[in-house]
Motif scaffolding. Structure first.
Motif, PDB file in Angstrom:
ATOM      1  N   GLY A 131       0.828  -1.198   0.000  1.00 32.77           N
ATOM      2  CA  GLY A 131       0.000   0.000   0.000  1.00 32.77           C
ATOM      3  C   GLY A 131       0.863   1.248   0.000  1.00 32.77           C
ATOM      4  N   ILE A 132       0.229   2.418  -0.113  1.00 32.91           N
ATOM      5  CA  ILE A 132       0.944   3.690  -0.008  1.00 32.91           C
ATOM      6  C   ILE A 132       0.421   4.440   1.211  1.00 32.91           C
ATOM      7  CG2 ILE A 132       1.616   3.894  -2.415  1.00 32.91           C
ATOM      8  CD1 ILE A 132      -0.783   5.683  -2.872  1.00 32.91           C
ATOM      9  N   TYR A 133       1.278   5.305   1.733  1.00 34.77           N
ATOM     10  CA  TYR A 133       1.030   5.960   3.003  1.00 34.77           C
ATOM     11  C   TYR A 133       1.398   7.430   2.890  1.00 34.77           C
ATOM     12  CZ  TYR A 133       2.503   7.309   7.750  1.00 34.77           C
ATOM     13  OH  TYR A 133       2.695   7.956   8.935  1.00 34.77           O
ATOM     14  N   GLY A 134       0.596   8.279   3.472  1.00 34.75           N
ATOM     15  CA  GLY A 134       0.912   9.698   3.569  1.00 34.75           C
ATOM     16  C   GLY A 134       0.494  10.218   4.926  1.00 34.75           C
ATOM     17  N   SER A 135       1.262  11.145   5.457  1.00 32.51           N
ATOM     18  CA  SER A 135       0.972  11.688   6.779  1.00 32.51           C
ATOM     19  C   SER A 135       1.414  13.143   6.839  1.00 32.51           C
ATOM     20  CB  SER A 135       1.720  10.887   7.851  1.00 32.51           C
ATOM     21  OG  SER A 135       1.533  11.454   9.126  1.00 32.51           O
ATOM     22  N   VAL A 136       0.670  13.946   7.582  1.00 30.58           N
ATOM     23  CA  VAL A 136       1.091  15.306   7.904  1.00 30.58           C
ATOM     24  C   VAL A 136       1.030  15.423   9.422  1.00 30.58           C
ATOM     25  CG1 VAL A 136       0.608  17.761   7.715  1.00 30.58           C
ATOM     26  CG2 VAL A 136       0.264  16.282   5.744  1.00 30.58           C
ATOM     27  N   GLY A 137       2.171  15.739  10.003  1.00 36.81           N
ATOM     28  CA  GLY A 137       2.248  15.924  11.453  1.00 36.81           C
ATOM     29  C   GLY A 137       2.538  17.369  11.780  1.00 36.81           C
ATOM     30  N   ILE A 138       1.953  17.841  12.864  1.00 40.61           N
ATOM     31  CA  ILE A 138       2.218  19.181  13.388  1.00 40.61           C
ATOM     32  C   ILE A 138       2.686  18.993  14.819  1.00 40.61           C
ATOM     33  CG2 ILE A 138       1.238  21.417  13.978  1.00 40.61           C
ATOM     34  CD1 ILE A 138      -0.818  20.952  11.751  1.00 40.61           C
ATOM     35  N   ARG A 139       3.852  19.534  15.152  1.00 44.99           N
ATOM     36  CA  ARG A 139       4.431  19.334  16.476  1.00 44.99           C
ATOM     37  C   ARG A 139       4.940  20.645  17.063  1.00 44.99           C
ATOM     38  NH1 ARG A 139       3.348  14.854  14.934  1.00 44.99           N
ATOM     39  NH2 ARG A 139       4.399  12.888  15.271  1.00 44.99           N
ATOM     40  N   TYR A 140       4.826  20.744  18.376  1.00 45.37           N
ATOM     41  CA  TYR A 140       5.505  21.782  19.133  1.00 45.37           C
ATOM     42  C   TYR A 140       6.594  21.073  19.922  1.00 45.37           C
ATOM     43  CZ  TYR A 140       6.615  25.417  22.442  1.00 45.37           C
ATOM     44  OH  TYR A 140       7.289  26.335  23.186  1.00 45.37           O
ATOM     45  N   ALA A 141       7.839  21.475  19.745  1.00 39.88           N
ATOM     46  CA  ALA A 141       8.973  20.834  20.418  1.00 39.88           C
ATOM     47  C   ALA A 141       9.502  21.753  21.509  1.00 39.88           C
ATOM     48  CB  ALA A 141      10.074  20.511  19.417  1.00 39.88           C
ATOM     49  N   LYS A 142       9.601  21.226  22.702  1.00 42.83           N
ATOM     50  CA  LYS A 142      10.090  21.962  23.870  1.00 42.83           C
ATOM     51  C   LYS A 142      11.470  21.436  24.235  1.00 42.83           C
ATOM     52  CE  LYS A 142       9.686  24.364  27.750  1.00 42.83           C
ATOM     53  NZ  LYS A 142      10.176  25.690  27.702  1.00 42.83           N
ATOM     54  N   SER A 143      12.449  22.323  24.340  1.00 46.49           N
ATOM     55  CA  SER A 143      13.817  21.922  24.667  1.00 46.49           C
ATOM     56  C   SER A 143      13.901  21.273  26.037  1.00 46.49           C
ATOM     57  CB  SER A 143      14.745  23.144  24.696  1.00 46.49           C
ATOM     58  OG  SER A 143      15.249  23.414  23.446  1.00 46.49           O
ATOM     59  N   VAL A 144      14.643  20.184  26.078  1.00 50.57           N
ATOM     60  CA  VAL A 144      15.036  19.591  27.344  1.00 50.57           C
ATOM     61  C   VAL A 144      16.476  19.996  27.618  1.00 50.57           C
ATOM     62  CG1 VAL A 144      15.430  17.420  28.572  1.00 50.57           C
ATOM     63  CG2 VAL A 144      13.464  17.651  27.046  1.00 50.57           C
ATOM     64  N   ARG A 145      17.298  19.960  26.562  1.00 52.24           N
ATOM     65  CA  ARG A 145      18.700  20.344  26.685  1.00 52.24           C
ATOM     66  C   ARG A 145      19.213  20.789  25.325  1.00 52.24           C
ATOM     67  NH1 ARG A 145      22.197  15.811  26.684  1.00 52.24           N
ATOM     68  NH2 ARG A 145      23.300  16.664  24.922  1.00 52.24           N
ATOM     69  N   GLY A 146      20.036  21.800  25.323  1.00 51.96           N
ATOM     70  CA  GLY A 146      20.700  22.237  24.108  1.00 51.96           C
ATOM     71  C   GLY A 146      22.139  22.603  24.404  1.00 51.96           C
ATOM     72  N   ASP A 147      23.063  22.115  23.580  1.00 52.19           N
ATOM     73  CA  ASP A 147      24.480  22.416  23.758  1.00 52.19           C
ATOM     74  C   ASP A 147      25.077  22.888  22.442  1.00 52.19           C
ATOM     75  OD1 ASP A 147      24.699  21.640  26.471  1.00 52.19           O
ATOM     76  OD2 ASP A 147      24.798  19.541  25.859  1.00 52.19           O
ATOM     77  N   TYR A 148      25.815  23.966  22.517  1.00 54.59           N
ATOM     78  CA  TYR A 148      26.569  24.512  21.396  1.00 54.59           C
ATOM     79  C   TYR A 148      28.035  24.288  21.744  1.00 54.59           C
ATOM     80  CZ  TYR A 148      28.607  28.234  18.489  1.00 54.59           C
ATOM     81  OH  TYR A 148      29.354  28.944  17.602  1.00 54.59           O
ATOM     82  N   ARG A 149      28.707  23.390  21.026  1.00 50.21           N
ATOM     83  CA  ARG A 149      30.069  22.993  21.370  1.00 50.21           C
ATOM     84  C   ARG A 149      31.008  23.273  20.203  1.00 50.21           C
ATOM     85  NH1 ARG A 149      32.875  18.708  20.202  1.00 50.21           N
ATOM     86  NH2 ARG A 149      34.607  18.097  21.487  1.00 50.21           N
ATOM     87  N   SER A 150      32.089  23.953  20.491  1.00 44.80           N
ATOM     88  CA  SER A 150      33.107  24.191  19.466  1.00 44.80           C
ATOM     89  C   SER A 150      34.442  23.676  19.994  1.00 44.80           C
ATOM     90  CB  SER A 150      33.209  25.679  19.126  1.00 44.80           C
ATOM     91  OG  SER A 150      33.536  26.431  20.269  1.00 44.80           O
ATOM     92  N   GLU A 151      35.239  23.157  19.075  1.00 42.56           N
ATOM     93  CA  GLU A 151      36.563  22.661  19.433  1.00 42.56           C
ATOM     94  C   GLU A 151      37.553  23.159  18.389  1.00 42.56           C
ATOM     95  OE1 GLU A 151      38.826  18.432  19.835  1.00 42.56           O
ATOM     96  OE2 GLU A 151      36.797  18.584  20.667  1.00 42.56           O
ATOM     97  N   ILE A 152      38.558  23.913  18.853  1.00 48.97           N
ATOM     98  CA  ILE A 152      39.580  24.459  17.973  1.00 48.97           C
ATOM     99  C   ILE A 152      40.938  24.062  18.537  1.00 48.97           C
ATOM    100  CG2 ILE A 152      40.561  26.557  16.986  1.00 48.97           C
ATOM    101  CD1 ILE A 152      37.802  27.837  17.319  1.00 48.97           C
ATOM    102  N   PHE A 153      41.747  23.372  17.735  1.00 49.63           N
ATOM    103  CA  PHE A 153      43.070  22.896  18.142  1.00 49.63           C
ATOM    104  C   PHE A 153      43.004  22.132  19.462  1.00 49.63           C
ATOM    105  CE2 PHE A 153      44.011  26.807  15.661  1.00 49.63           C
ATOM    106  CZ  PHE A 153      44.576  26.181  14.563  1.00 49.63           C
ATOM    107  N   GLY A 154      41.984  21.310  19.642  1.00 53.42           N
ATOM    108  CA  GLY A 154      41.856  20.477  20.835  1.00 53.42           C
ATOM    109  C   GLY A 154      41.276  21.183  22.052  1.00 53.42           C
ATOM    110  N   ILE A 155      41.018  22.479  21.963  1.00 49.15           N
ATOM    111  CA  ILE A 155      40.425  23.215  23.084  1.00 49.15           C
ATOM    112  C   ILE A 155      38.923  23.293  22.864  1.00 49.15           C
ATOM    113  CG2 ILE A 155      40.357  25.399  24.324  1.00 49.15           C
ATOM    114  CD1 ILE A 155      43.265  25.833  23.325  1.00 49.15           C
ATOM    115  N   SER A 156      38.162  22.817  23.860  1.00 49.13           N
ATOM    116  CA  SER A 156      36.715  22.702  23.722  1.00 49.13           C
ATOM    117  C   SER A 156      35.999  23.799  24.506  1.00 49.13           C
ATOM    118  CB  SER A 156      36.280  21.327  24.234  1.00 49.13           C
ATOM    119  OG  SER A 156      34.918  21.160  24.046  1.00 49.13           O
TER     120      SER A 156
END
Length: 185
Positions: A129-154
């Motif tokens: 068979g064939i399937y189609g779906s449309v979902g609408i979601r609100y996503a709430k952050s539990v955790r977010g991390d922005y990590r950069s590493e340059i020359f081994g320094i994080s």
């Protein structure tokens, strides 16, 4: 460097492909419907690529995984066609990965989401068979991390980002006819 703390207008469009496994169970007698979704995707985001391009970033990519479950009602339930509406709840994780020479950048976002799905199934033959779906979601952050590493320094910074998403899905269903026969008993 992009400052997630001070930017209130971060708007990210994504397009991707992956594997989405869904199990849908409904009772033909009363239409009560349950759904379980597991997805693993590779995603590209032009906005994220443009955001870091000025720093010499090579094009990056994103990987995402989600687990969602829902309960709802099947409004149309024939042997060949099914239309279902569901309330959905779940959680997921998204990681953007970028590499620019000796530096790496990763942005990880873990979230809880809730919303609704409208699913449509059309049975071609007894097993396909064939399937189609449309979902609408609100996503709430539990955790977010922005990590950069340059020359081994994080360096890691935390952030919070909530989002509203529209998720269209298309695919193929297998052995749906067999599960309908089992549900009739």
């Amino acid at each position: 460097n992009y400052d997630f703390e001070t930017s209130s207008n971060l708007d990210i469009d994504q397009i991707g492909f992956g594997l989405d496994l869904s199990y849908l169970f409904f009772k033909k007698t009363n239409g009560l419907t349950f759904k379980l979704d597991i997805s693993f995707d590779l995603i590209n985001s032009e906005q994220m690529n443009e955001e870091f391009e000025s720093g010499g970033v090579k094009k990056g990519f994103c990987r995402e995984s989600e687990l969602n479950a829902g309960i709802g009602y099947s409004f149309i339930k024939t042997d060949r066609f099914t239309l279902t509406a569901l309330a959905m709840f779940g959680f997921g994780s998204t990681t953007y990965l970028y590499n620019y020479g000796s530096a790496e950048l990763s942005i990880t976002h873990v979230y809880f989401d809730f919303g609704a799905d409208l699913d449509c199934f059309f049975q071609i033959n007894n097993f396909l068979g064939i399937y189609g779906s449309v979902g609408i979601r609100y996503a709430k952050s539990v955790r977010g991390d922005y990590r950069s590493e340059i020359f081994g320094i994080s360096n890691t910074q935390s952030y919070s980002a909530n989002s509203f998403r529209v998720i269209p899905t298309f695919g193929i269903t297998l052995s749906r006819h067999l599960s309908n026969k089992i549900n009739e008993n």
